[in-house]
Write a protein that holds these residues in place. Sequence first.
Motif: not given
Ligand SMILES: [Mg+2]
Lengths: 266, 331
Positions: A57, A99, A183-184
Amino acid sequence: MTEGINQAAAAAAATPRVRLEGIRKQFGSIQALRGVDLDLMPGEVLGLVGDNAAGKSTLTKVISGAYVPDEGRILVDGQAAGYTTPAEARAIGIEMVYQDLSLCDTIDVAGNLFLGREPRRSVLGLKLLDRQRMREEARRNLDALDIHVPSLDAYVEQLSGGQRQSIAIARAAAFAPRVLIMDEPTSALAVAEVEAVLRLIRRLAEGGTSIILITHRLQDLFRVCDRIVVMYEGTKVAERRIGETDLEDLVGLIVGGKAEKLKGHA
Amino acid sequence: MSTTPIYERRPTGPRYHDFLARHAQVLSIAAFFLLMVVLFSLNTNAFLSQANLLNLLRQSAPLIIVAVAMTFVITTGGIDLSVGSTVALVNALVAIALQAGVPWPLAVLAMLVLGGLVGLLQGWFVAREGIPAFIVTLAGLSILRGVALLLTQGFSIPIASDNWFVQIGRGWFLGLPFPAILAVLVMAAGALALSSTRFGRYVTAIGANAEAARRAGIGVQGVTMAVYVLTGIAAALAGIVIAARLGSGSSNAAVGFELDVIAAVVLGGTSLMGGRGSILGTCLGALTIAVIGNGLILAHISPFFTQIVTGLIILAAIWLNTKVFRGGRRR
Ligand SMILES: [Mg+2]
Ligand SMILES: Nc1ncnc2c1ncn2[C@@H]1O[C@H](COP(=O)(O)OP(=O)(O)O)[C@@H](O)[C@H]1O
C-alpha cells in the motif's frame, strides 16, 4: 521518414509508463520501503503481492502522490515526475483505488464518483454543479461495470461494503486513466462483481492503461496479469513473467523469507 | 415442503421514506419552530403583531448571518468560538473610526476586510499548522475581546445618529428592516453555495473524510482556510449591523454570542462531527432561538429564564435527534 516514426514508436514502447528508482519511505522507526525499483510498461497489468505490512500500500500510495517518498525518483514516460500531491498525479492520469476506499460517506453516489472534478454549468454567470450530467454519466459508468446501487442519490454510507468498493473502482476507472492502481479492490466483492472487475482490468489494459493490482486472491492474478512482483518487508524480492510462475511458486516467494527466518531460528 | 426461490429484485419502499430520513432534522426543527410560534401566539397578544415580527427579524439578523457562515465551518468538522469577540472588536472599532471622521462606506469596508483577515489568520493555524480549531478560536475569543477592551477602555462609544451609517441597522427597504434583508441575502447565498457549488461540495467532503478529499485532488487547506474567512467576514458584518442598530460601539457587545450561533447551527441539524450541513436548518434554528427569547419576554417571564429554557431546548432537540432520527446512520 517512416523509419524515424517506427524508431520513435519502438522507443516509446520500451519506455516504462512509470519507473521507480530507489524509493524509500520511513514512518517513525518503521522502514516501510527500503529502496524499491519498479518498472510499469504501457498497457501492462502488474500484480503486486506480499505478506501483510510488506509495503504494498505504501509503495502504491507513493505512485499516486498520496505519500512523498523520503528518497528515490519517479519517472513517468521517461521524465522525472515532480508531483507531490494526489491532485498533481491525477492531472497526469494516475488514478488509485485505495484500500480504505476513500469515499465520503455523507455525499451521494454520483457526487463521490465525480469528487474533485464535478462538472458545472453556468446559471446567470454562476458556476453551479451540473447534477443532471453527474447523474447520467454516473449511471453509464456504473452500468458498464455491472454495478447496481439502489439509487444514485443514496448517500454512500447507506451502501454495502461491496457496493462501496465498486464505487471506488468506478471512480478511478471512469476518467480514462493512464495508470490505474488498485489496492485490494475485490476483498468485499461477490463472485459476479469480481468477474466484472477482472473484465474491466483486461479492457482497460487493452486500451493502453497500465495497471497495478494488489490482491490476496492469487488465482485472479493468473487471469489478468502480465507480470507479478513480490514484496517482502519493504523490498522487492522477486519478479516473474506470468508464464514463468505458478501458484505454488508464488506462495513460496511470498512466505519464503518467513520460512527462512523460521529455519534460522530453529 | 420447500418453496422455489424466486429471483426478482427486492422491491424498494416509497421514496418519501428516504426523504423523511434524510431531512428528519430540518423537519423536526421546522416543526419545533412552528410549535413555538403557535404557543407564543396563543399566550401573548403582542407576539403576532406586525411590529413585533419585524422587530424579531431585525434583532435576529446578526445571529442568522453568522450562523450561516458557522454552518460551513462546522460542516468541515471545525468550530469557530471567536465570532462573538470579532463582533465586539468590529463593533467598537467601527464606532471609533466613525467618531474619528472616517466616511462610513470606507469604515464598513475596512471592518469587513479586518474580519476576513482575522478569519484568515485563524484558518491558517487550523489548516496549515494543524492546530485544533477549538484551541485556535478559543485563543481568538480571548485575544480579540481583549483588544476591543483595550481600545475602548471598556467605555461605550456613541455613533452620531445623523450619520447614514445607522440606517444599516435601523433603515427599511421594501417594507422590511434592512438587517433582515441582509440576513435573507446571506442565507440565500449560503444555501446556494453549500448545496450547489464545488466549494460547498468540498466543504462537505472535508467534513466527511478529509484524507479522501485530499486524495481526490481537493485543495483541503485552502477550502478550510476559506470557511474561517467566511465566519470572520460574517462576524464583522454582524458587528456593523449591531453598532448601527444601537447607535454605539462597545467592547462588551455580543458576549456569549458564539454559543447562540453554535446552538442555532446544531439545532438545525448540522453535525458537529462534520460532513452534514443545512443552511435552511440553521436559519430555522436561529429563528427558533430568537422566537424563544422574544416570546418569553412578551409572556412576562423573567428574561433570566431565557438562557435556561434555551439550554434545555437545545439539549432536548439534540437528544431527540441522536436517539430518534439517527437510527439508521453510522454516525
Ligand atoms: Mg495494504
Ligand atoms: N501512515 C503510516 N504511519 C505509520 N506507519 C505506517 C503508515 N502506513 C504504513 N505504515 C507501516 O508501514 C508498513 C507497510 O504497510 P503497508 O504498506 O500498508 O503494507 P501492506 O499494504 O503491504 O500490507 C507497515 O508496518 C505499516 O504499519
